[in-house]
Design a protein around this motif. Structure first.
Motif: not given
Length: 500
Positions: A117-126, A292-299
């Motif tokens: 659920g992290h990143g740009l392509l496959w995430s939702n919501g806030d 956070h680190d996970d959002n950076l990595l997946i984004t």
């Protein structure tokens, strides 16, 4: 005799059991079909419409089904209900007029397994809203759509020309050098620097992205999405995670190097800007942010993959089409000679190159490299075009049905640049030209992709004449796409004969 009786009894029992199973499937599938709210082929118990689909090219089956069931219909991918939207008017209405309702994302199970659920392509919501807003702002800040980015692309054009010239007119596969050139643009924006084409760190990352794009379109990954417990151990899934893990490890190492030399006053690229924002939030005592680190990595992985695969695939289609249709190549090169001459093409020249611009747009239209767009999901119950669709339903906007809609295009299945030219041979925009999708999930890098396609294509056509490999005629160059989540050309070689 006793053995024969046993065999006959066993055979009768087996037939009776098989008959009972078939009856259950028939009545269950009939019940499912009769209670559906939307039209569509009759699903079978558990299998759904699996037997209707060509899993190597599901978009083709969906196109065929749309001709029978209309612009809004249902298929079942195993037990999962999917609503298909077909044709320009229907897709545009859903993604633009009902953008909030159809604006959520749902991903393949194999992608959920790593992105979480992290990143740009496959995430939702806030999280999605925050990452998209931050990405759009910073991609623009680091040059996307601006003169600085144009200069980077022009510089990269020269590197690509040098590689092509090294083949001295002999046939070669265009995939690797084009992937490197296109990927270097997103790398310079994201990491703050480009890579050499023989850098093993760079080439391995590109090779993994290219391979994963093929794996994601494979039948076994689609079956894993439908039946996760049954197809968990497939070779494709294992390879996908092996490649993804290696890319994650590689990116973490790059982040670590960038963090060691980070200067908050002078950000080199997207990663620096993210690290600075994360650091500022932490210093302010905010620990529950989306930075956070996970959002950076997946984004970053999303940006790298999307910024490499789609544009490079379209560019390879463009060169293949020039080799297949030499008369159209003649017209492009004549226009470039007349308007530009030997100087470097600039983005500002686009308005004076209507035929060339039409060829690029027609390449995007015909190739339709993302045939079903990325899957969407409804955010609430909705009645759409008279059909009730429940909240949380998976939705496939069939982009290939838009780009090949016979009501919108005069020759939908032919390579016809005249689709984008008026009677005076001036370039015209077409409403049904939606290769980047539409609405709130429209491709974040559209302006970058358009700039890259124009500059790379025109510069290459200035410098080279593209022809089939020796012994291959224009007619033998196939336009049948290879299997993958994006539709790239089937493997082929071209000759790039210098014109300078």
């Amino acid at each position: 005799m006793g053995m024969l009786d046993f065999f006959l009894q066993f055979h009768s029992t087996f037939l009776l059991g098989a008959l009972v199973i078939l009856l259950i499937i028939f009545f269950t599938s009939s019940f499912s079909f009769s209670t559906q709210k939307l039209p569509g082929p009759r699903p079978l118990l558990l299998l759904g419409n699996l037997l209707h689909l060509d899993l190597k090219r599901p978009y083709y089956t969906l196109l065929e089904l749309s001709r029978k069931y209309g612009s809004v219909f249902t298929v079942y991918l195993g037990p999962k209900k999917v609503v298909i939207l077909a044709g320009y008017r229907t897709v545009k209405e859903a993604l633009v007029d009902y953008d909030e309702v159809f604006g959520a994302r749902i991903s393949l199970k194999v992608l959920d397994d790593y992105s979480q659920g992290h990143g740009l392509l496959w995430s939702n919501g806030d999280s999605w809203k925050e990452m998209r807003r931050f990405a759009m702002t910073n991609l623009r800040d680091f040059g996307m759509g601006k003169k600085a980015c144009e200069d980077k692309i022009i510089e990269e054009c020269q590197h690509l020309i040098d590689i092509f010239e090294n083949f001295t007119g002999e046939a070669f596969h265009t995939t690797h050098p084009i992937n490197c050139a296109v990927s270097n643009i997103i790398c310079s924006i994201v990491y703050g620097s480009r890579f050499e084409y023989n850098d093993p760190e760079f080439t391995s990352m590109i090779d993994r992205v290219t391979r994963n794009a093929k794996i994601l379109g494979s039948p076994s990954i689609q079956l894993y999405d439908m039946f996760p417990s049954l197809f968990k151990w497939t070779a494709d899934r294992k390879e996908f995670f092996k490649l993804t893990d290696a890319t994650m490890k590689q990116n973490r190492a790059i982040f670590s190097r960038l963090k060691e030399t980070l200067n908050p006053q002078v950000c080199r690229g997207f990663v620096d800007a993210f690290l600075v924002r994360k650091q500022n939030l932490e210093e302010s005592g905010i620990t529950n942010s989306h930075f956070h680190d996970d959002n950076l990595l997946i984004t970053v992985m999303n940006l790298f993959a999307a910024g490499t695969e789609t544009t490079s695939t379209t560019l390879r289609w463009g060169l293949l089409l020039m080799a297949k249709y030499p008369k159209i190549q003649d017209e492009v090169q004549e226009e470039l000679r007349r308007v530009i001459g030997d100087r470097q093409v600039q983005v500002a020249d686009r308005k004076n190159l209507p035929f060339t611009d039409a060829v690029i747009h027609e390449t995007q239209r015909l190739s339709s490299i993302l045939p079903t767009a990325l899957p969407h999901k409804t955010t609430r119950d909705v009645t759409f075009q008279g059909h009730f669709i429940e909240k949380g339903t998976t939705v496939f906007p069939l982009l290939t049905s838009v780009l090949h809609d016979p009501e919108e295009w005069e020759k939908p299945h032919s390579f016809n640049p005249a689709h984008f030219l008026d009677k005076e041979k001036k370039f015209v925009k077409r409403d049904a030209f939606l290769p980047f999708s539409a609405g709130r999930r429209i491709c974040i890098g559209e302006s970058l992709a358009r700039m890259e396609l124009f500059l790379f294509f025109t510069t290459l056509l200035q410098h080279f004449r593209f022809t089939p490999a020796p012994g291959v005629s224009e007619d033998e160059l196939t336009l049948t796409p290879a299997v993958g989540i994006t539709l790239g050309p089937s493997p082929h070689k071209l000759c790039a004969v210098s014109r300078m």
